[in-house]
Design a protein around this motif. Structure first.
Motif, short mmCIF file in Angstrom:
data_model
loop_
_atom_site.label_atom_id
_atom_site.label_comp_id
_atom_site.label_asym_id
_atom_site.label_seq_id
_atom_site.Cartn_x
_atom_site.Cartn_y
_atom_site.Cartn_z
N ASN A 52 0.82 -1.21 0.00
CA ASN A 52 0.00 0.00 0.00
C ASN A 52 0.85 1.26 0.00
OD1 ASN A 52 -2.35 -1.47 -0.01
ND2 ASN A 52 -2.61 -1.43 2.20
N LEU A 53 1.92 1.27 0.82
CA LEU A 53 2.79 2.45 0.89
C LEU A 53 3.54 2.65 -0.42
CD1 LEU A 53 4.17 1.98 4.50
CD2 LEU A 53 2.80 3.91 3.72
N LYS A 54 3.86 1.56 -1.06
CA LYS A 54 4.62 1.64 -2.31
C LYS A 54 3.75 2.16 -3.45
CE LYS A 54 7.58 -1.16 -5.32
NZ LYS A 54 8.11 -2.51 -5.58
N TYR A 74 -1.93 12.79 -13.58
CA TYR A 74 -2.89 12.12 -12.70
C TYR A 74 -3.69 13.14 -11.89
CZ TYR A 74 -0.23 7.90 -13.75
OH TYR A 74 0.38 6.87 -14.39
N TYR A 75 -4.95 12.82 -11.65
CA TYR A 75 -5.74 13.63 -10.73
C TYR A 75 -5.16 13.49 -9.32
CZ TYR A 75 -9.46 14.18 -14.22
OH TYR A 75 -10.18 14.51 -15.35
N ALA A 76 -5.07 14.61 -8.62
CA ALA A 76 -4.55 14.60 -7.26
C ALA A 76 -5.58 14.02 -6.31
CB ALA A 76 -4.18 16.02 -6.83
N LEU A 77 -5.16 13.04 -5.52
CA LEU A 77 -6.00 12.46 -4.48
C LEU A 77 -5.23 12.54 -3.17
CD1 LEU A 77 -7.34 9.29 -6.34
CD2 LEU A 77 -8.51 11.45 -6.01
N LYS A 78 -5.44 13.59 -2.43
CA LYS A 78 -4.64 13.82 -1.22
C LYS A 78 -5.48 14.09 0.02
CE LYS A 78 -4.14 18.63 -2.73
NZ LYS A 78 -3.20 19.71 -3.12
N ASN A 79 -6.76 14.39 -0.17
CA ASN A 79 -7.60 14.69 0.99
C ASN A 79 -8.17 13.41 1.60
OD1 ASN A 79 -7.81 17.68 1.25
ND2 ASN A 79 -8.52 17.53 -0.85
N LYS A 80 -8.47 13.48 2.87
CA LYS A 80 -9.14 12.38 3.57
C LYS A 80 -10.34 12.97 4.31
CE LYS A 80 -5.06 9.46 4.23
NZ LYS A 80 -4.22 8.75 5.21
N VAL A 88 -16.53 -1.05 -1.15
CA VAL A 88 -15.33 -0.74 -1.93
C VAL A 88 -15.01 0.75 -1.89
CG1 VAL A 88 -16.50 -0.45 -4.16
CG2 VAL A 88 -14.13 -1.22 -4.10
N PHE A 89 -16.02 1.62 -1.96
CA PHE A 89 -15.71 3.05 -1.97
C PHE A 89 -15.33 3.57 -0.58
CE2 PHE A 89 -17.72 3.02 -6.17
CZ PHE A 89 -16.79 3.79 -6.86
N THR A 90 -15.81 2.92 0.46
CA THR A 90 -15.33 3.27 1.80
C THR A 90 -13.84 2.96 1.92
OG1 THR A 90 -17.49 2.89 2.82
CG2 THR A 90 -15.57 2.81 4.26
N ARG A 91 -13.43 1.81 1.45
CA ARG A 91 -12.01 1.45 1.50
C ARG A 91 -11.16 2.32 0.58
NH1 ARG A 91 -10.73 -4.79 1.17
NH2 ARG A 91 -8.75 -3.91 1.92
N LEU A 92 -11.78 2.86 -0.47
CA LEU A 92 -11.05 3.78 -1.36
C LEU A 92 -10.99 5.19 -0.80
CD1 LEU A 92 -12.47 2.60 -4.81
CD2 LEU A 92 -10.15 2.23 -3.94
N GLY A 93 -11.55 5.40 0.38
CA GLY A 93 -11.41 6.68 1.06
C GLY A 93 -12.57 7.64 0.88
N LYS A 107 -6.80 3.86 -5.15
CA LYS A 107 -6.16 2.90 -4.27
C LYS A 107 -6.79 2.98 -2.88
CE LYS A 107 -2.98 1.42 -7.19
NZ LYS A 107 -2.94 0.00 -7.65
N TYR A 108 -6.64 1.89 -2.13
CA TYR A 108 -7.17 1.89 -0.78
C TYR A 108 -6.46 2.92 0.09
CZ TYR A 108 -9.64 -2.49 -1.69
OH TYR A 108 -10.49 -3.46 -2.17
N VAL A 109 -7.19 3.54 0.98
CA VAL A 109 -6.63 4.55 1.88
C VAL A 109 -6.31 3.90 3.23
CG1 VAL A 109 -7.08 6.70 3.11
CG2 VAL A 109 -7.85 6.41 0.75
#
Length: 471
Positions: free
Chosen positions: A42-44, A161-167, A201-206, A469-471
């Protein structure tokens, strides 16, 4: 001070140092069993805009594991020879149990002063603080120098790539119409299985998942309008899933009234939802698009090997024959000597001149010319986003055809979509959403449903790649 507190208070300096080679520290931490194989993968594979973002995620993971992991991490930094050789800056830091790195600058009280402590002696903490400040300044300057060098070389990477940085990453809204009020449409048994799969699945994707059950057509419009007026500044994406009955270019509310696909997407255009401008907006529609059924066809078989060998042999004979060159030269000579060639050339020139004259005399020229001049002068505003940009519409079927749903296991399309999203999220590859949907197309189209076929159909105006990716 505990090891965890030390890492937390000096996180900036640690991250700045280890960003020099983020894969080395990740591999070292993995080799020493400070993280699991799953955490390593996941970290990679996480999406970050810069190297520091990866190292921050690693340090956060170790801090979350507690005191034991932080202590082992600090010990690894002190004892591993390859780490010390790769990050020579570690030698200038105090790496021990009491003061791993100097503590950050704190706000001064009214009794504090900028001068030395009483007696003129500098404390151990003050010396360490000064060393840390010099170290951080040096690291920032080195990073800035690297960025300047890249800019001068003209190879500063621009992200695709679209930025995905928020949680959380954003909202996933599911409109689930199961019970219909009239007599025209049957209730949709099995749809709750789709809701559970999407939510999982979308919960795990953040994403934060919000489910609306059994909405009328007007309720659907109202909820989507309210959603479009929401502030998405702190979110990266939006997902809307509609599970219902449908007809061509529309879906039904539970009152059996139609809502067009355009009405589903319009509230989220860049003009009406400015805080979503430049961000991906995904719509997945599980609904029929007509009353027809898709049938299958057998692809044409490949040519027999013997026939292919004969064809290749004939081609080789032609290539080796002097006849080919003779014919080519003869035809070329005929054209050159023919008055037709000159006549055609003159006719084409006349047509070209006539078209240019029409354009010069047309009012359209005055419309086109200023726009072209503005573009050449650099007046085009590249920061503006097209209203219909960055959208994806994933349809369960092609126009005028049925979709299929199992009353106990859910719909064919949604279940395969969730399966492929999970596969992609767990993979080390950076498969984007279009790759995922291509896999969905392939797997769904392979099946046979009541002796018929189903062919999903995505449509999109995405401007970048979207990797989930999973968060």
């Amino acid at each position: 001070m505990s090891a965890k507190d030390t890492v937390r208070r000096n996180k900036t300096a640690i991250v700045a140092t280890l960003s020099g080679d983020r894969m080395l520290i990740l591999n070292k931490v993995h080799e020493n069993n400070l993280i699991t194989d799953r955490e390593y993968k996941n970290l990679k594979s996480i999406e970050k805009e810069d190297v520091e973002g990866h190292v921050v995620a690693l340090v956060d993971k170790l801090m979350y594991k507690g005191e034991k992991s932080c202590n082992a991490f600090l010990k690894l930094l002190q004892t591993d020879e390859e780490i010390k050789a790769t990050y020579p800056e570690l030698e200038s830091m105090w790496l021990n149990d009491t003061c791993i790195l100097p503590t950050p600058v704190q706000a001064c009280s009214v009794d504090d002063s900028d001068g030395p402590p009483p007696g003129g002696k500098r404390t151990k903490e003050a010396v360490a603080q000064e060393a840390a400040e010099h170290h951080l300044t040096r690291m920032k300057l080195e990073k800035l120098e690297r960025q300047i060098a890249q800019l001068k070389q003209g190879n500063m990477p621009l992200t695709d790539y679209y930025a995905l940085k928020n949680k959380p990453r954003g909202l996933c809204v599911v409109i689930n119409n199961e019970d219909f009020q009239g007599s025209m449409l049957n209730n949709r048994k099995g749809t709750q299985v789709d809701v559970e799969a999407l939510s999982s699945v979308f919960t795990r994707l953040g994403f934060t998942v919000l489910v609306h059950n059994n909405l009328t057509a007007e309720d659907m419009r109202r909820e989507l309008q309210k959603l479009g007026s929401r502030d998405f500044l702190d979110e990266d994406a939006l997902v809307v899933c509609v599970l219902s009955h449908g007809e061509l270019e529309c879906v039904f509310g539970t009152d059996e009234q139609q809502v067009s696909l355009k009405e589903l997407t319009r509230p989220f255009t860049s003009r009406l939802a400015p805080t979503l401008a430049g961000k991906p907006k995904l719509f997945f529609i599980q609904a029929c698009q007509g009353s027809g059924y898709q049938t299958g066809a057998v692809p044409c078989p490949p040519k027999p090997r013997q026939e292919e060998m004969v064809r290749q042999s004939l081609e080789e004979v032609v290539r080796q024959s002097p006849l080919e060159e003779v014919v080519r030269q003869s035809l070329g000579e005929v054209v050159r000597q023919s008055p037709l060639e000159e006549a055609v050339r003159r006719s084409l020139e006349v047509v070209r001149q006539s078209l240019e004259e029409v354009v010069r005399q047309s009012t359209l020229e005055e419309v086109v010319r200023p726009s072209t001049l503005e573009a050449d002068a650099g007046v085009v505003h590249n920061e503006m986003v097209a209203c219909e940009a960055d959208m994806l519409l994933g349809m369960a079927t092609v126009p005028e055809c049925h979709t299929f749903r199992n009353v106990s296991t859910g719909s064919i399309y949604i279940q395969e979509l969730c399966k492929q999203l999970r596969r992609s999220a767990e993979s080390l590859e950076k498969d984007d959403i279009l790759t995922v949907l291509t896999c969905v197309n392939r797997e769904v189209s392979k099946g046979q449903y009541l002796n018929y076929k189903q062919m999903p159909m995505p449509k999109y105006t995405l401007t970048k790649k979207l990797v989930l990716k999973y968060v």
